[in-house]
Enzyme design. Sequence first.
Site, PDB file in Angstrom:
ATOM      1  N   LYS A  80       0.865  -1.184   0.000  1.00 18.59           N
ATOM      2  CA  LYS A  80       0.000   0.000   0.000  1.00 18.59           C
ATOM      3  C   LYS A  80       0.892   1.221   0.000  1.00 18.59           C
ATOM      4  CE  LYS A  80      -4.460   0.903   0.138  1.00 18.59           C
ATOM      5  NZ  LYS A  80      -5.524   0.083  -0.466  1.00 18.59           N
TER       6      LYS A  80
HETATM    7  P1  NAD Z   1     -12.824   7.417  -3.496  1.00 18.47           P
HETATM    8  O1  NAD Z   1     -11.884   8.501  -3.120  1.00 18.47           O
HETATM    9  O2  NAD Z   1     -13.157   7.197  -4.930  1.00 18.47           O
HETATM   10  O3  NAD Z   1     -14.218   7.619  -2.708  1.00 18.47           O
HETATM   11  C1  NAD Z   1     -14.300   7.760  -1.319  1.00 18.47           C
HETATM   12  C2  NAD Z   1     -15.698   8.234  -0.987  1.00 18.47           C
HETATM   13  O4  NAD Z   1     -15.856   8.284   0.427  1.00 18.47           O
HETATM   14  C3  NAD Z   1     -16.010   9.651  -1.481  1.00 18.47           C
HETATM   15  O5  NAD Z   1     -17.351   9.708  -1.926  1.00 18.47           O
HETATM   16  C4  NAD Z   1     -15.807  10.496  -0.238  1.00 18.47           C
HETATM   17  O6  NAD Z   1     -16.546  11.734  -0.275  1.00 18.47           O
HETATM   18  C5  NAD Z   1     -16.367   9.552   0.795  1.00 18.47           C
HETATM   19  N1  NAD Z   1     -15.954   9.866   2.154  1.00 18.47           N
HETATM   20  C6  NAD Z   1     -14.756  10.317   2.601  1.00 18.47           C
HETATM   21  N2  NAD Z   1     -14.801  10.513   3.932  1.00 18.47           N
HETATM   22  C7  NAD Z   1     -16.040  10.139   4.320  1.00 18.47           C
HETATM   23  C8  NAD Z   1     -16.708  10.108   5.571  1.00 18.47           C
HETATM   24  N3  NAD Z   1     -16.083  10.474   6.693  1.00 18.47           N
HETATM   25  N4  NAD Z   1     -17.986   9.673   5.597  1.00 18.47           N
HETATM   26  C9  NAD Z   1     -18.611   9.277   4.468  1.00 18.47           C
HETATM   27  N5  NAD Z   1     -18.040   9.302   3.261  1.00 18.47           N
HETATM   28  C10 NAD Z   1     -16.779   9.732   3.190  1.00 18.47           C
HETATM   29  O7  NAD Z   1     -12.246   6.069  -2.838  1.00 18.47           O
HETATM   30  P2  NAD Z   1     -12.572   4.579  -3.254  1.00 18.47           P
HETATM   31  O8  NAD Z   1     -11.553   4.146  -4.240  1.00 18.47           O
HETATM   32  O9  NAD Z   1     -14.016   4.460  -3.577  1.00 18.47           O
HETATM   33  O10 NAD Z   1     -12.229   3.809  -1.903  1.00 18.47           O
HETATM   34  C11 NAD Z   1     -13.176   3.692  -0.843  1.00 18.47           C
HETATM   35  C12 NAD Z   1     -12.766   2.556   0.067  1.00 18.47           C
HETATM   36  O11 NAD Z   1     -12.693   1.342  -0.685  1.00 18.47           O
HETATM   37  C13 NAD Z   1     -11.397   2.684   0.739  1.00 18.47           C
HETATM   38  O12 NAD Z   1     -11.440   2.040   2.000  1.00 18.47           O
HETATM   39  C14 NAD Z   1     -10.486   1.900  -0.188  1.00 18.47           C
HETATM   40  O13 NAD Z   1      -9.303   1.456   0.444  1.00 18.47           O
HETATM   41  C15 NAD Z   1     -11.400   0.753  -0.539  1.00 18.47           C
HETATM   42  N6  NAD Z   1     -11.071   0.028  -1.766  1.00 18.47           N
HETATM   43  C16 NAD Z   1     -10.971   0.668  -2.959  1.00 18.47           C
HETATM   44  C17 NAD Z   1     -10.705  -0.062  -4.115  1.00 18.47           C
HETATM   45  C18 NAD Z   1     -10.655   0.587  -5.469  1.00 18.47           C
HETATM   46  O14 NAD Z   1     -10.581  -0.152  -6.469  1.00 18.47           O
HETATM   47  N7  NAD Z   1     -10.726   1.881  -5.586  1.00 18.47           N
HETATM   48  C19 NAD Z   1     -10.494  -1.443  -4.040  1.00 18.47           C
HETATM   49  C20 NAD Z   1     -10.615  -2.072  -2.793  1.00 18.47           C
HETATM   50  C21 NAD Z   1     -10.920  -1.321  -1.665  1.00 18.47           C
END
Ligand code: NAD
Length: 424
Positions: free
Chosen positions: A114
Site C-alpha cells: 500500500k
Molecule cells: P474514493 O476517493 O473514490 O471515494 C471515497 C468516498 O468516500 C467519497 O465519496 C468520499 O466523499 C467519501 N468519504 C470520505 N470521507 C467520508 C466520511 N467520513 N464519511 C462518508 N463518506 C466519506 O475512494 P474509493 O476508491 O471508492 O475507496 C473507498 C474505500 O474502498 C477505501 O477504503 C479503499 O481502500 C477501498 N477500496 C478501494 C478499491 C478501489 O478499487 N478503488 C479497491 C478495494 C478497496
Amino acid sequence: MKPLSDGTIPPEGSVYWIALKQFDEAADILNLDDGMRDLLRHPKRELTVTFPVCMDDDSLRMFTGYRVHHNTVRGPTKGGIRYHPIVNLDEIRALAMWMTWKCAVVNIPYGGAKGGVIVDPDELSIHELQRLTRRFATEISILMGPEGDIPAPDVNTNQQTMAWIMDTYSMHKGYSVPAVVTGKPIEIGGSMGRLSATGRGVMITTREALKMRGKTFSDVTVAVQGFGNVGSVAAEIMSAEGATIVAVSDASGGIANPKGLDITALKSHVVQNKLLKGFPGGDAITNEELLTYKCDVLAPCALENQITSKIADRVQASFVAEGANGPTTPEADIILEDKGVFIVPDILCNAGGVTSSYFEWVQDLQSFFWTVEEIDERLERILVEAFHQVMAGAEKRKVGKRMAAQCLGIKRVADATTARGIYP
Ligand code: NAD
C-alpha cells in the site's frame, strides 16, 4: 498484544492495531508456530519519502509519502496509493497487510502493498497534483515495477493518477511499461471492466450472501456509505440488479429516500457538483444516520473505523457488505455478530478490484486484451469461489466470516512460506 520487532505496539484501536489483532486471532486458530507468526505479522520493507513540489505560485512545498510491502512470498506486491490528509505509516502498514491476505483469499499470485501521500488533493490544482504524482512516482520507483510492485488507485486517486505514474515510470525507462500500474485508462493498456470491478465485486459477494439467506436483490433495501469509485458503482450495480438504494453518503453528508434514490441522477449530480450535498431527490442525513438507517444491506464504502461499537448497536441492516477496507472496529464486529448480522468481510467483499487489477496486469504483460465478457466471467468465477471457500471455512472452524477470510488468506501465505523455506 505482543510488541513488534522494534519493541512497539501500535496505539490501541488504530487500524494497524486492529490488523495485528485480527492476525493474532487467526494465527491462534491456525495454530501457527511462533516463527511463522512473527514473520507474517511484520512488513517486509517500508519506504518513507519527503519530497518537494513546485506550486503554481512558484513556492516550494514539502510532502511526505509512503510505500509499504507487507509480503512478497506469493508474488509481486499489489496495492493502491491513496492521497489523504490523515494518511500515516501505521495505516499504510495495516492496509498493506490486508492486501496480502486479500490477494491470497482470491488466490491471485500477489503479495500485499500500500502507498499514500499526506495531502488534501482538493487543495491542489490539477498541475500541482500532476507534479506531486510524478515526483512521488519517481521517489518510490526504487520499489515499484511490473515484476516487483504494481500500484493501483485508492482513496482520492484515479485513472488519471495511474496514467501519470505509468508515464513517469516509462519516461525513466525509455520505453512504455503499461504493466507498472493498474487502473489505467483503456487507451494506455487499462482493462475493460477495471473501473467498475470493485463495485461489481461488492455486488457479487453481497448477492451470494443474500442467496444464503434465501433472498435476492429485489427483496432488499441498501444504504451505501461513500460515493466514490467503490460506493457509487456498488450502488449503481446493485440497483441494476433490482435492489432499492434508500440512502447514500459522501464526505459532505448523506441523502435518504425510503422509496429509493435515482442513482443515475445522483451520479450526474456528483459529476456537476463534486459532492452529494444539495441533491434534490431525498432528505439530507448525517453519515451516522446513514449507518443506522433502516435498510437490509449496509455497504460501508468510504474509510476505516466507521462502524464503531457506538454505532453497531443501532445498525438495522441484517447484511454488512464491506466495500471499504477496515470499516468495522473489532468491538463493533462482536456486536454485529451477536445480532446475527451477515458480515461480508472487506478482504472478500472488495477483492473484485485487485482481481481485475490482476487481469489488467496479465493482459499488459502479454499485450493481448480480453473482452469485457471474458473479464466479467472470470471475475464472477473467482469471487464466487472465494466466497464459498470463506463460508466453508467459517462453518468448519466455527468462526465468524471475517476470521474465516483471514484464516483462508493467512494459511495460503503461511503454506507458500513453508514451501519456499527461509533464505538463506
Ligand atoms: P474514493 O476517493 O473514490 O471515494 C471515497 C468516498 O468516500 C467519497 O465519496 C468520499 O466523499 C467519501 N468519504 C470520505 N470521507 C467520508 C466520511 N467520513 N464519511 C462518508 N463518506 C466519506 O475512494 P474509493 O476508491 O471508492 O475507496 C473507498 C474505500 O474502498 C477505501 O477504503 C479503499 O481502500 C477501498 N477500496 C478501494 C478499491 C478501489 O478499487 N478503488 C479497491 C478495494 C478497496
